[in-house]
Design a protein around this motif. Structure first.
Motif, PDB file in Angstrom:
ATOM      1  N   UNK A  46      11.560   2.867   6.919  1.00  0.00           N
ATOM      2  CA  UNK A  46      11.710   2.180   5.631  1.00  0.00           C
ATOM      3  C   UNK A  46      11.789   0.674   5.831  1.00  0.00           C
ATOM      4  N   UNK A  47      10.858  -0.008   5.257  1.00  0.00           N
ATOM      5  CA  UNK A  47      10.856  -1.479   5.302  1.00  0.00           C
ATOM      6  C   UNK A  47      11.565  -1.979   4.050  1.00  0.00           C
ATOM      7  N   UNK A  48      12.610  -2.746   4.257  1.00  0.00           N
ATOM      8  CA  UNK A  48      13.440  -3.136   3.108  1.00  0.00           C
ATOM      9  C   UNK A  48      13.656  -4.638   2.975  1.00  0.00           C
ATOM     10  N   UNK A  50      12.414  -8.853   3.780  1.00  0.00           N
ATOM     11  CA  UNK A  50      11.303  -9.756   4.070  1.00  0.00           C
ATOM     12  C   UNK A  50      11.775 -11.188   4.108  1.00  0.00           C
ATOM     13  N   UNK A  55       6.628 -12.670   6.129  1.00  0.00           N
ATOM     14  CA  UNK A  55       6.237 -11.315   5.728  1.00  0.00           C
ATOM     15  C   UNK A  55       7.443 -10.386   5.826  1.00  0.00           C
ATOM     16  N   UNK A  56       7.340  -9.184   5.247  1.00  0.00           N
ATOM     17  CA  UNK A  56       8.420  -8.204   5.437  1.00  0.00           C
ATOM     18  C   UNK A  56       8.639  -7.914   6.923  1.00  0.00           C
ATOM     19  N   UNK A  88      -0.027   0.917   4.350  1.00  0.00           N
ATOM     20  CA  UNK A  88       0.784   0.086   5.241  1.00  0.00           C
ATOM     21  C   UNK A  88       0.390   0.322   6.702  1.00  0.00           C
ATOM     22  N   UNK A  89       0.964  -0.475   7.584  1.00  0.00           N
ATOM     23  CA  UNK A  89       0.619  -0.390   9.001  1.00  0.00           C
ATOM     24  C   UNK A  89       1.576   0.514   9.767  1.00  0.00           C
ATOM     25  N   UNK A  90       1.032   1.204  10.770  1.00  0.00           N
ATOM     26  CA  UNK A  90       1.862   2.044  11.641  1.00  0.00           C
ATOM     27  C   UNK A  90       1.263   2.019  13.031  1.00  0.00           C
ATOM     28  N   UNK A 137       6.559   0.399  11.896  1.00  0.00           N
ATOM     29  CA  UNK A 137       5.909   0.273  10.585  1.00  0.00           C
ATOM     30  C   UNK A 137       5.854  -1.192  10.205  1.00  0.00           C
ATOM     31  N   UNK A 139       4.234  -4.122   7.179  1.00  0.00           N
ATOM     32  CA  UNK A 139       3.638  -4.308   5.852  1.00  0.00           C
ATOM     33  C   UNK A 139       3.589  -5.802   5.565  1.00  0.00           C
ATOM     34  N   UNK A 141       3.313  -8.738   2.336  1.00  0.00           N
ATOM     35  CA  UNK A 141       3.630  -8.823   0.906  1.00  0.00           C
ATOM     36  C   UNK A 141       2.415  -8.413   0.073  1.00  0.00           C
ATOM     37  N   UNK A 142       1.247  -8.790   0.554  1.00  0.00           N
ATOM     38  CA  UNK A 142       0.050  -8.495  -0.236  1.00  0.00           C
ATOM     39  C   UNK A 142      -0.279  -7.003  -0.243  1.00  0.00           C
ATOM     40  N   UNK A 144       1.787  -4.666  -0.933  1.00  0.00           N
ATOM     41  CA  UNK A 144       2.529  -4.017  -2.011  1.00  0.00           C
ATOM     42  C   UNK A 144       3.714  -3.204  -1.542  1.00  0.00           C
ATOM     43  N   UNK A 145       4.175  -2.326  -2.416  1.00  0.00           N
ATOM     44  CA  UNK A 145       5.373  -1.536  -2.123  1.00  0.00           C
ATOM     45  C   UNK A 145       5.175  -0.081  -2.518  1.00  0.00           C
TER      46      UNK A 145
END
Lengths: 163, 160, 153
Positions: A46-48, A50, A55-56, A88-90, A137, A139, A141-142, A144-145
């Motif tokens: 979980x990315x929470x 930023x 970036x986050x 998102x990236x992983x 993980x 992500x 900002x561009x 999204x969420x």
């Protein structure tokens, strides 16, 4: 080498039986046992947070482990994922590898071909090896969420095979 | 009685059986969740604007000072967002105007007079990470005399 | 046991809510910046042209425009000549663009500093300044420097 009766051991029926039984066990074990398993179950990242102007912050998970069996020949492990509609990236990379060589970090993307994960797993009789799975993980900002786009759900598959 | 010539046969059978076990796989699920994230930062938490002799033109009632020393940095992964600006002072003695200059994302809303009511500062910044300069213009009339206003300026990421 | 069954989901929900709060509040959607707008006491004066020529042999008059701004209290403009000149100079103010509507005239005859304008507090204004030589002057004498000063009344 001779038996107590003075007959050559490798020429005896006993020797043939012992060797045959050994390979029989090997064959049965190879054909029926699980050569690779993932320990620790499923993973959630979980990315929470930023940083403004940046970036986050990426999130890492090292809670799962790969357990794999060494055999009579050199093997390798590949990784691939299925994640329809990935946003998102992983990435994943192996650490604490007890047998074999960890490949560089692999970017997991939907529909990717199998990519080397651990290579040069050496010969070994009935011995198991382990490696820690390091998931990260990422992500932007561009990108999204999840509230707007949903979570990414990867089915990550590890395959062990002859190298 | 079985004799040694049968051993190669056993070995071959065992090897074939072993090798035909083939590749084996195992999988698990990895879920990646990204929360709604908004982040704002100013390059400096304090700005001092002082109208000095340089901002005074003899014969003119209006005296001004301009500051463009700070910048706003933001990040949001939600769509349809803007940045608003407001002051804690409902009735400041002097006029304070603010404007975004050179936003890397979105559109500057133009110069606005600061009050306790939120005014648009940047528009259409949704799902971006960017920065802009903050340009303050302080204005005083000679008739307002000397003095000072201590503002707390608040920048907010809000729904558009 | 029945009670436990009904309460547990609520407890879980409350616990989940508490766990979620920090993540939500960790995000900063507002930021503050402190700004101090300070206005000092300011006074500005300007004279144009700065070097009016007084035709000694003819009209003996020159004109400048004096403009000012002050946000101070109880201010006035004084005038003096440096160096003190033997020639006396009369300074007359007219066309006043200020609430001080009076036309004033002062004579500079020595080193003394003389009040020119009162009551220009917290305002901007302008007027025309006329210079007239009121006493004989030695030919080829150095130029007279007129100094205007905004000061407290």
């Amino acid at each position: 080498m001779r038996t107590t009766q003075g007959r050559p051991f490798f020429g005896s029926t006993l020797a043939a039986g012992v060797i045959g039984f050994f390979f029989f066990l090997l064959a049965v074990e190879a054909a029926s046992g699980q050569s690779i398993t993932i320990q620790g179950g499923n993973v959630t990242l979980s990315i929470t947070t930023g940083l403004a102007g940046s970036e986050p912050l990426p999130v890492m998970n090292t809670a799962t482990r790969l357990r794999y069996r060494r055999t009579l020949y050199t093997q390798k492990i590949t990784v691939q994922t299925s994640c329809p509609g990935q946003n998102f990236g992983l990435t994943v990379v192996a650490s604490n590898v007890t047998a074999g060589t960890a490949a560089p970090q692999v970017t997991l993307s939907n529909g990717m071909p199998p990519v080397d994960f651990i290579t040069n797993i050496p010969f070994g009789f009935f011995s198991n090896a382990t490696a820690t799975l390091n998931y990260t993980a990422t992500a932007t900002f561009s990108q999204g969420n999840s509230a707007e786009l949903g979570d990414d759900l990867h089915t990550v598959t590890y395959t062990i095979s002859a190298q | 009685m079985m004799r040694i010539p049968y051993l190669p046969t056993l070995l071959a059978v065992a090897a074939v059986a072993y090798s035909t076990a083939g590749a084996q796989s195992h999988n698990h699920t990895v879920r990646v969740s990204v929360a709604v994230i908004t982040a704002l930062k100013v390059s400096s938490g304090t700005v001092n604007l002082t109208i000095t002799g340089a901002g005074v033109i003899a014969g003119q009632d209006l005296m001004t000072v301009v500051d463009q020393s700070t910048s706003l940095l933001w990040g949001t992964n939600s769509s349809g967002k803007k940045v608003t600006v407001q002051s804690n002072l409902a009735s400041p003695k002097y006029t304070l105007k603010v404007e975004a200059l050179g936003p890397t994302q979105g559109t500057a809303a133009g110069q606005v007079v600061l009050s306790s009511v939120a005014r648009d500062f940047l528009l259409n910044i949704g799902r971006s990470s960017g920065t802009c300069s903050i340009r303050y213009v302080g204005e005083a009339l000679a008739s307002q005399g000397a003095g000072s206003d201590a503002h707390t300026i608040t920048f907010t990421i809000a729904n558009q | 046991m029945k009670t436990r069954i009904t309460i547990m989901p609520r407890l879980c929900a409350i616990l989940l809510w508490f766990l979620t709060i920090p993540a939500v509040h960790a995000q900063q959607s507002a930021i503050h910046q402190r700004l101090l707008l300070h206005v000092a006491e300011l006074n500005a004066l300007s004279v144009s042209p700065t070097v009016p020529a007084v035709e000694m042999q003819s009209a003996r008059e020159a004109i400048s425009r004096l403009v000012w701004t002050s946000n101070g209290n109880e201010k006035k403009i004084t005038v003096a000549q440096r160096p003190p000149h033997t020639a006396g100079i009369r300074i007359t103010l007219r066309d006043m663009d200020h609430r001080i509507a009076a036309t004033q005239s002062v004579e500079l005859t020595g080193p003394a500093t003389i009040d020119l304008l009162y009551g220009l507090e917290r305002s901007a204004g302008s007027c025309v300044v006329e210079f007239t030589v009121i006493s004989p002057q030695v030919a080829d004498s150095p130029p007279v420097q007129i100094i205007y000063t905004v000061t407290n009344s």
